[in-house]
Design a protein around this motif. Structure first.
Motif, PDB file in Angstrom:
ATOM      1  N   TYR A   1       0.727  -1.097   0.125  1.00 14.18           N
ATOM      2  CA  TYR A   1       0.010  -0.237  -0.154  1.00 14.18           C
ATOM      3  C   TYR A   1       0.937   1.218  -0.004  1.00 14.18           C
ATOM      4  N   HIS A   2       2.199   1.311   0.621  1.00  9.58           N
ATOM      5  CA  HIS A   2       2.985   2.519   0.566  1.00  9.58           C
ATOM      6  C   HIS A   2       3.279   2.963  -0.873  1.00  9.58           C
ATOM      7  N   TYR A   3       3.697   1.973  -1.728  1.00  8.94           N
ATOM      8  CA  TYR A   3       4.010   2.290  -3.141  1.00  8.94           C
ATOM      9  C   TYR A   3       2.807   2.489  -3.982  1.00  8.94           C
ATOM     10  N   GLN A   4       1.717   1.839  -3.660  1.00  8.71           N
ATOM     11  CA  GLN A   4       0.415   2.008  -4.340  1.00  8.71           C
ATOM     12  C   GLN A   4      -0.139   3.391  -4.119  1.00  8.71           C
ATOM     13  N   ALA A   5      -0.011   3.738  -2.821  1.00  9.73           N
ATOM     14  CA  ALA A   5      -0.572   5.239  -2.563  1.00  9.73           C
ATOM     15  C   ALA A   5       0.295   6.429  -3.219  1.00  9.73           C
ATOM     16  N   ARG A   6       1.714   6.044  -3.497  1.00  4.67           N
ATOM     17  CA  ARG A   6       2.450   7.091  -3.976  1.00  4.67           C
ATOM     18  C   ARG A   6       2.428   7.086  -5.617  1.00  4.67           C
ATOM     19  N   ALA A   7       2.043   5.941  -6.222  1.00  2.00           N
ATOM     20  CA  ALA A   7       1.704   5.730  -7.393  1.00  2.00           C
ATOM     21  C   ALA A   7       0.541   6.271  -8.166  1.00  2.00           C
ATOM     22  N   TYR A   8      -0.624   6.199  -7.179  1.00  2.00           N
ATOM     23  CA  TYR A   8      -1.821   6.717  -7.755  1.00  2.00           C
ATOM     24  C   TYR A   8      -1.606   8.264  -7.597  1.00  2.00           C
ATOM     25  N   CYS A   9      -0.894   8.798  -6.750  1.00  2.00           N
ATOM     26  CA  CYS A   9      -0.778  10.134  -6.720  1.00  2.00           C
ATOM     27  C   CYS A   9      -0.081  10.873  -7.693  1.00  2.00           C
ATOM     28  N   ASN A  10       1.234  10.251  -7.751  1.00  2.00           N
ATOM     29  CA  ASN A  10       2.084  10.833  -8.887  1.00  2.00           C
ATOM     30  C   ASN A  10       1.430  10.406 -10.128  1.00  2.00           C
ATOM     31  N   LEU A  11       0.669   9.511 -10.485  1.00  2.00           N
ATOM     32  CA  LEU A  11      -0.059   9.267 -11.781  1.00  2.00           C
ATOM     33  C   LEU A  11      -1.124  10.493 -11.916  1.00  2.00           C
ATOM     34  N   SER A  12      -1.641  11.007 -11.003  1.00  2.00           N
ATOM     35  CA  SER A  12      -2.533  12.130 -11.414  1.00  2.00           C
ATOM     36  C   SER A  12      -2.042  13.205 -11.930  1.00  2.00           C
TER      37      SER A  12
ATOM     38  N   ILE B   1      -5.549   8.936  -1.444  1.00  2.00           N
ATOM     39  CA  ILE B   1      -6.096   9.096  -0.138  1.00  2.00           C
ATOM     40  C   ILE B   1      -6.677   8.132   0.390  1.00  2.00           C
ATOM     41  N   GLU B   2      -7.493   7.110  -0.408  1.00  2.00           N
ATOM     42  CA  GLU B   2      -8.170   6.026   0.203  1.00  2.00           C
ATOM     43  C   GLU B   2      -7.099   4.954   0.786  1.00  2.00           C
ATOM     44  N   VAL B   3      -6.077   4.515  -0.338  1.00  2.00           N
ATOM     45  CA  VAL B   3      -5.134   3.790   0.014  1.00  2.00           C
ATOM     46  C   VAL B   3      -4.222   4.180   1.362  1.00  2.00           C
ATOM     47  N   SER B   4      -3.996   5.379   1.305  1.00  2.00           N
ATOM     48  CA  SER B   4      -3.081   5.927   2.583  1.00  2.00           C
ATOM     49  C   SER B   4      -3.858   5.732   3.880  1.00  2.00           C
ATOM     50  N   HIS B   5      -5.164   5.603   3.756  1.00  2.00           N
ATOM     51  CA  HIS B   5      -5.767   5.455   5.200  1.00  2.00           C
ATOM     52  C   HIS B   5      -5.590   4.216   5.675  1.00  2.00           C
ATOM     53  N   ASN B   6      -5.228   3.326   4.780  1.00  2.00           N
ATOM     54  CA  ASN B   6      -4.955   1.760   5.378  1.00  2.00           C
ATOM     55  C   ASN B   6      -3.674   1.602   6.033  1.00  2.00           C
TER      56      ASN B   6
ATOM     57  N   LEU C   1      -0.528  10.585   3.913  1.00  2.00           N
ATOM     58  CA  LEU C   1      -1.799  11.532   3.327  1.00  2.00           C
ATOM     59  C   LEU C   1      -1.304  12.700   3.078  1.00  2.00           C
ATOM     60  N   LEU C   2      -0.128  13.125   3.644  1.00  2.00           N
ATOM     61  CA  LEU C   2       0.099  14.784   3.170  1.00  2.00           C
ATOM     62  C   LEU C   2       0.209  14.971   1.778  1.00  2.00           C
ATOM     63  N   LEU C   3       0.837  14.233   0.964  1.00  2.00           N
ATOM     64  CA  LEU C   3       1.318  14.222  -0.453  1.00  2.00           C
ATOM     65  C   LEU C   3      -0.153  14.340  -1.270  1.00  2.00           C
ATOM     66  N   PRO C   4      -0.976  13.365  -1.021  1.00  2.00           N
ATOM     67  CA  PRO C   4      -2.270  13.518  -1.955  1.00  2.00           C
ATOM     68  C   PRO C   4      -3.133  14.915  -1.378  1.00  2.00           C
ATOM     69  N   TYR C   5      -3.090  15.022  -0.054  1.00  2.00           N
ATOM     70  CA  TYR C   5      -3.767  16.197   0.239  1.00  2.00           C
ATOM     71  C   TYR C   5      -3.144  17.530  -0.275  1.00  2.00           C
TER      72      TYR C   5
END
Length: 565
Positions: free
Chosen positions: A70-81, A98-103, A110-114
């Motif tokens: 989930y760590h890299y998954q959260a970053r990948a979604y955010c950077n792909l945006s 944000i959803e993945v980061s909550h896990n 959560l800081l980067l996606p917000y």
């Protein structure tokens, strides 16, 4: 220019990444055995290369989904945006991050996606939503003690204050951010220059023009050498600054040079083109070239309508267009731009709750509505759908008139309350006096000699301003008076006709009202500072007590006091 973390240049790229594409993506053979660290390093070192970044990010995402990392998954979604072309998918990817980061147990993810979400809304001038994201980011950053993100959040909130015209409040935040970036052990050049750019802009709007010039010139030199992204914005900033210095030709040269180097298709720079056309128009007004000014303001409107960017700063351009068509007797066009201005204002009010004084000073709303009715009457003979148009216009006018009548009455009431406070020796609430009611004294179950002693003691303590101490309680006061808390509460309820807390708050508000009327330095305090100065712990408690006693907010009272001097 809002500050965000690490990958600021990615917004310049165009790439659509949908769910279907993610599912269909096949990891290249050359990347199958790469670790997350190796993939991420390749990604960050090639962020200018859109196609390569697409491959690296989708590889990270596919690998992390399969392995439930989930760590890299959260970053990948955010950077792909950053690469997403469709706006709805861009926001979807951020929300997925944000959803993945909550896990995760680590809230710092959560800081980067917000941060990205706030920046997304900021670019669209949806300032209320941007502020919500930045406040959430600030809350988390303070919880995990992330100084970088605390700085980013405060910086971007300062930018939001600038956008709604609160320039004096924005300046300290932007100056603090710049100092933070300047003093970091390992300087981040991009963040440093973006902070400098925001500070220079704030100096311009606060009319500290020479300081703005110093930072704009320094920014141009540093940007050209190490961070080209801010090169054009610094030139553009100084162009606006030169306009306010009344150096018209130099201002024109700088603005034109900056815009010629920018890409109008870049969503981050669209607002600069809107503002640029506005100042081009203002420059032509200064040079008495009315036709040329009109041309620039019409281009401004085209950009506003196409991109739905309603910037309060450019409002005067619409007034110029309306007045120009009035002089040219082009009633159809005049009506069209009156409607556009009314729509422009309604967007500003609804989305940012922002009302400018110029609305009434420079283009009176009732006059605008009367002009609209006259123009409609002139067009009636040439319009097939006269009745429909008339009823729509009347309905819209009545709604608009009601809105402004409500605002007018509100301002009128606030002014009456303010003027009442200006009268010498006027207490804010009902006068604090001893009722000296013998019948009441005998009803409360407290001996008369104790009542007199307590009232005398309270009078002496009021003169000593005991109520300015923080965390004052009925127990501490009763102890000072040599009585018990039960007797003291009864005496204050009976003799002063209020509770102990209201008694203390009344004294504090009376005190601060009189001091603010006389002490200019005290007016420079923040609301939190004022609250602590007179014994409150929180700004909210002070503001509530002040509003309850006076009918107006302390910020409004201070603003009107400063305006009257």
């Amino acid at each position: 220019m809002a500050k965000y973390f690490l990958l600021s240049l990615f917004c310049l790229s165009k790439l659509s990444v949908t769910n279907a594409q993610i599912k269909k993506f096949t990891i290249p053979d050359s990347l199958i055995n790469k670790t997350y660290e190796e993939l991420n390093k390749s990604f960050t070192s090639n962020y200018y290369d859109t196609l390569r970044c697409k491959v690296y990010l989708n590889t990270i995402l596919s690998k992390s989904i399969k392995e439930k990392n989930y760590h890299y998954q959260a970053r990948a979604y955010c950077n792909l945006s950053y690469y997403e072309e469709l706006e709805s998918d861009k926001l979807r990817l951020i929300d997925k991050s944000i959803e993945v980061s909550h896990n995760l147990n680590d809230k710092s993810y959560l800081l980067l996606p917000y941060s990205f979400k706030g920046f997304y809304y900021y670019n669209k001038s949806l300032y209320a939503s941007a502020l919500e994201s930045y406040l959430k980011m600030l809350e988390i950053a303070e919880e995990v003690n992330s100084l970088n993100y605390i700085d980013i959040a405060k910086h971007n909130i300062g930018l939001l204050k600038t956008e709604i015209g609160k320039h004096e409040e924005a300046l300290p935040l932007l100056r603090e951010s710049f100092i933070y970036e300047k003093q970091r052990k390992e300087m981040d050049t991009s963040s440093y220059l973006e902070s400098m750019l925001s500070l220079a802009k704030s100096y311009t709007y606060n009319k500290i023009l020479d300081s703005a010039t110093i930072y704009n010139r320094k920014g141009v030199i540093y940007s050209k050498r190490s961070y080209p992204r801010t090169y054009e914005p610094f030139i553009f900033n100084e162009g606006i600054n030169l306009f306010y210095k009344n150096k018209i030709y130099e201002s024109s040269d700088s603005i034109n040079k900056a815009l010629s180097l920018m890409d109008i298709k870049n969503p981050q720079q669209t607002n600069l083109f809107v503002i640029g056309e506005f100042y081009r128009g203002k420059i032509q007004e200064k040079l008495a070239n009315e036709n040329s000014a009109l041309s620039h303001y019409l281009k401004l409107d085209t950009l506003v309508q196409k991109n739905q960017l309603f910037l309060a700063e450019v409002r005067d351009g619409y007034e110029f267009v309306i007045n120009s068509y009035d002089r040219l007797k082009k009633r159809d066009k005049q009506l069209e731009y009156i409607n556009k201005l009314l729509h422009f204002d309604s967007i500003v009010y609804s989305q940012r709750n922002y009302l400018t004084n110029k609305l009434f000073k420079e283009f009176d709303k009732p006059r605008l509505l009367r002009e609209k009715e006259l123009i409609i009457n002139e067009l009636n003979s040439n319009t097939k759908n006269t009745k429909v148009l008339l009823w729509l216009s009347i309905s819209f006018s009545l709604i608009t008139l009601f809105m402004f009548y409500f605002q007018y009455q509100k301002r009128k009431l606030l002014k009456i309350r303010f003027n009442k406070l200006l009268k010498p020796d006027v207490l804010v609430t009902a006068e604090i006096k001893h009722l000296q009611n013998e019948e009441n004294s005998s009803d409360i179950g407290v001996p008369e000699e104790i009542i007199k002693s307590v009232l005398s003691g309270l009078e002496k303590m009021e003169k000593q301003e005991f109520y300015l101490k923080q965390n004052i309680t009925v127990q501490s006061v009763s102890k000072s008076l040599g009585t018990n808390s039960k007797y003291l509460s009864k005496i204050i309820n009976s003799q002063k006709n209020k509770t102990f807390i209201k008694y203390i708050n009344d004294l504090r508000i009376n005190y601060v009202v009189e001091r603010l009327k006389k002490d200019k330095k005290l007016r420079q305090f923040s609301i939190q500072g004022l609250a602590e100065e007179i014994g409150f712990n929180k700004a909210e408690s002070f503001s509530t007590a002040f509003k309850k006693n006076t009918g107006i907010q302390p910020s409004y009272f201070i603003k009107k006091l400063n305006a009257n001097k």
